[in-house]
Design a protein around this motif. Structure first.
Motif, PDB file in Angstrom:
ATOM      1  N   ASN A   1       8.544  46.525  30.133  1.00  0.00           N
ATOM      2  CA  ASN A   1       8.906  44.595  30.412  1.00  0.00           C
ATOM      3  C   ASN A   1      10.364  45.016  30.372  1.00  0.00           C
ATOM      4  O   ASN A   1      11.220  44.015  31.102  1.00  0.00           O
ATOM      5  N   THR A   2      10.836  45.092  29.321  1.00  0.00           N
ATOM      6  CA  THR A   2      12.591  45.187  29.555  1.00  0.00           C
ATOM      7  C   THR A   2      13.495  45.815  29.547  1.00  0.00           C
ATOM      8  O   THR A   2      14.489  45.160  31.205  1.00  0.00           O
ATOM      9  N   HIS A   3      12.913  47.446  30.096  1.00  0.00           N
ATOM     10  CA  HIS A   3      13.790  47.994  31.297  1.00  0.00           C
ATOM     11  C   HIS A   3      13.323  48.006  32.621  1.00  0.00           C
ATOM     12  O   HIS A   3      14.348  48.678  33.148  1.00  0.00           O
ATOM     13  N   LEU A   4      12.476  47.772  33.148  1.00  0.00           N
ATOM     14  CA  LEU A   4      12.174  47.850  34.994  1.00  0.00           C
ATOM     15  C   LEU A   4      11.457  46.784  35.502  1.00  0.00           C
ATOM     16  O   LEU A   4      12.219  46.328  35.858  1.00  0.00           O
ATOM     17  N   LEU A   5      11.154  45.667  34.167  1.00  0.00           N
ATOM     18  CA  LEU A   5      10.212  44.398  35.631  1.00  0.00           C
ATOM     19  C   LEU A   5      10.521  43.203  35.116  1.00  0.00           C
ATOM     20  O   LEU A   5       9.975  42.639  34.891  1.00  0.00           O
ATOM     21  N   SER A   6      11.545  43.618  33.559  1.00  0.00           N
ATOM     22  CA  SER A   6      11.978  41.777  33.727  1.00  0.00           C
ATOM     23  C   SER A   6      13.088  41.310  35.098  1.00  0.00           C
ATOM     24  O   SER A   6      13.527  41.672  35.241  1.00  0.00           O
ATOM     25  N   ALA A   7      12.979  39.792  34.561  1.00  0.00           N
ATOM     26  CA  ALA A   7      13.300  38.954  35.471  1.00  0.00           C
ATOM     27  C   ALA A   7      14.568  39.626  36.014  1.00  0.00           C
ATOM     28  O   ALA A   7      15.759  39.701  36.903  1.00  0.00           O
ATOM     29  N   THR A   8      15.336  39.911  34.777  1.00  0.00           N
ATOM     30  CA  THR A   8      16.650  40.277  34.772  1.00  0.00           C
ATOM     31  C   THR A   8      17.140  42.236  35.365  1.00  0.00           C
ATOM     32  O   THR A   8      17.877  42.010  36.631  1.00  0.00           O
ATOM     33  N   ARG A   9      16.430  42.529  35.042  1.00  0.00           N
ATOM     34  CA  ARG A   9      15.778  44.359  35.823  1.00  0.00           C
ATOM     35  C   ARG A   9      16.103  43.949  37.143  1.00  0.00           C
ATOM     36  O   ARG A   9      16.681  44.798  38.329  1.00  0.00           O
ATOM     37  N   LEU A  10      14.404  42.904  37.414  1.00  0.00           N
ATOM     38  CA  LEU A  10      14.590  43.476  38.952  1.00  0.00           C
ATOM     39  C   LEU A  10      15.707  42.518  39.694  1.00  0.00           C
ATOM     40  O   LEU A  10      15.725  43.328  40.809  1.00  0.00           O
TER      41      LEU A  10
END
Ligand code: HEM
Length: 513
Positions: free
Chosen positions: A139-148
């Motif tokens: 969730n933090t390193h791949l799929l969070s809004a910020t990472r997306l």
């Protein structure tokens, strides 16, 4: 006293003891022979097969029919394994909101043992502190809004390359599913490994092809009903020869992923400040931090992301375009909206989507009527017994929610079987696990971590195909005659692929911008 005096003396002496024993027998026999106490109602189970004879090729539809008779919380056996199926909004809400912890562990299936590297990673795992860490990492390193946001560039490139490849096939019938599949796979493989699997930039090696095939077959087999899971007594026979195949596939997948992991470890890549760092390098960078995970977990997480992403948005996009072809007025309205917001000098972009509520409505209506995963992945009650709707659900019982039933419940949806995206303009309905009448991504602790990526990819796909092209069916087929049959699997899909003929609506230069 007279009555008592007529009873023989030895009985008189023991009268109170006898009464006590009788009372105890009544109480304990009620407990012992109770219809396992307050279990939910459900159909009668036959020895060995349980209720399997009542389940057709579309299990969500069979279970929906059964729930109309037995209610929103139903108990039945699949083979010898007890299951609870939840089909109502209230019960789904209670399960996710108040009983989430007890219903958060996955059923340990044979596929899960192999494809999950012994229930490692996310998809097949029990609910443990490790699983929470893995979900946090993803969730933090791949799929969070910020990472997306960082990966936006990749999705934009793939969107344009989809449009270009359709333009190049203008006037000819194309199998849209294949184009969508390539789009989806390229997005996720670029995010995970920093490389595309298909198209001009792909490496096109035999090893890559074999790996891609193994992933697709694993995805297909994960959805195949393995009889040994439900009649464990015959597991050793492996009657469907599935376990043997699981082992071969995971060996291929692990070999390939390990070679890529080792390559990235030995030859660390350098990335600029705004460059998207592939997830595999992020995983390596977590070594020696408190988020470090073993190599086998790294492989499991990469494989989970592939399984979760490769076909989901692509198959939804196929349903979306099929419904738009069958409902030209919805296609027309969507096109008008895009033309007025975006114009015709550039392709629609992610940042336009906020101003295109009808595209979101089309995506939601597609997910409502054609749920990709109509049954939640089965969980098993741990730390129980648990309570649900006043019933007692014993520890070890398997359970899942029938998302299909929620999405077509006439108590909530007007004309539930009718395709009408406008319903989502009339009411603000969420698809991310807060509205228990529509849970295309599940809800709670095991909700889909890729929901935002999946929903955004679906929306931008719909918008691009509507803005960029006029569509006709091959051989002058009438849209009303499109076959709408679906096939059940881990991902439920349209049985017959949609074949349609595109005609470009915009200047050629717009597609290559
Ligand atoms: C339109 C696209 C998608 C749909 C409709 C969808 C739907 C779902 C559903 C219904 C579940 C099961 C929830 C449950 O059992 O309660 C699920 C789980 C999952 N999905 Fe998705 N998904 C989509 C896209 C994605 C993407 C893009 C990824 C990864 C990049 C992904 C990764 C996963 C994973 C890892 C799980 C297992 C979560 C867990 O067990 O904790 N999905 N998805």
């Amino acid at each position: 006293m007279e009555l008592l005096s007529s009873i023989p003396a030895f009985l008189q002496e023991n009268c109170y003891s006898l009464l006590l024993v009788l009372l105890l027998v009544i109480v304990t026999s009620r407990w012992f022979f109770r219809k396992p106490s307050d279990l939910p109602p459900g159909p009668f189970s036959l020895p060995m097969i349980g209720c399997l004879h009542l389940i057709g090729p579309l299990p969500h539809v069979s279970l929906h029919e059964l729930s109309r008779k037995y209610g929103g919380i139903m108990h039945l056996k699949f083979g010898t394994v007890p299951f609870v199926v939840v089909s109502s909004e209230e019960a789904a809400k209670e399960l996710y909101k108040y009983r989430g912890l007890e219903f958060a562990s996955k059923v340990p299936t044979i596929a899960g043992r192999h494809f999950g590297n012994d229930f490692n990673g996310i998809i097949y795992a029990e609910y443990t502190p490790q699983l929470k860490l893995y979900r946090k990492i993803v969730n933090t390193h791949l799929l969070s809004a910020t990472r997306l946001k960082v990966y936006d560039k990749i999705r934009r490139e793939e969107q344009c390359s989809l449009a270009r490849s359709i333009v190049s096939a203008e006037g000819t019938p194309i199998k849209l599913r294949d184009k969508f599949h390539n789009l989806n796979v390229n997005i996720i493989t670029y995010m995970l490994f920093g490389e595309r699997f298909y198209g001009a930039h792909a490496r096109n090696t035999a090893a890559l092809d074999a790996f891609a095939d193994a992933v697709i077959e694993s995805l297909r087999l994960s959805g195949v009903f393995n009889i040994s899971d439900f009649i464990p007594g015959i597991k050793w026979l492996d009657v469907q020869r599935l376990e043997k195949r699981y082992k071969q596939l995971i060996a291929k997948v692990n070999d390939y992923l390990l070679s890529v992991l080792q390559d990235h470890r030995r030859n660390p890549r350098k990335y600029g400040r705004d460059e998207p760092v592939p997830f595999i390098d992020v995983l390596l960078s977590l070594d020696s931090t408190e988020e470090e995970v073993s190599d086998i977990t790294k492989l499991s997480l990469l494989f989970d992301m592939l399984l979760g992403a490769v076909d989901t948005s692509a198959l939804s996009l196929e349903w979306a375009i099929t419904e738009l072809l069958r409902h030209p007025s919805a296609m027309e309205k969507a096109r008008k909206d895009i033309d007025s917001v975006v114009g015709s000098n550039r392709l629609v972009e992610d940042s336009d989507l906020d101003q295109l509520p009808f595209i979101a409505a089309i995506a939601k209506e597609t997910l409502r009527l054609h749920q990709l995963a109509p049954l939640a992945l089965p969980k098993v009650v741990r730390g129980g017994p648990s309570k649900l709707g006043g019933y007692t659900i014993p520890n070890g019982t398997c359970a899942f929610v029938n998302f299909h039933s929620l999405g077509i419940d006439p108590a909530h949806w007007k004309d539930p079987m009718k395709y009408r995206p406008e319903r989502f303009l009339e009411a603000d309905i969420d698809v991310f696990g807060q509205d228990y009448n529509l849970l295309p991504f599940g809800s709670g602790r095991r909700m889909c971590p890729g929901a935002k990526l999946g929903f955004d990819t679906l929306q931008i796909g719909i918008a691009t195909l509507v803005q960029g092209f006029e569509w006709k069916l091959a051989k002058g087929q009438d849209p009303a005659d499109i076959n709408m049959d679906e096939t059940y699997g881990l991902v439920c899909h349209k049985t017959q692929p949609l074949i349609a003929v595109p005609k470009a609506r915009l200047e050629r230069s717009v597609y290559s911008s």
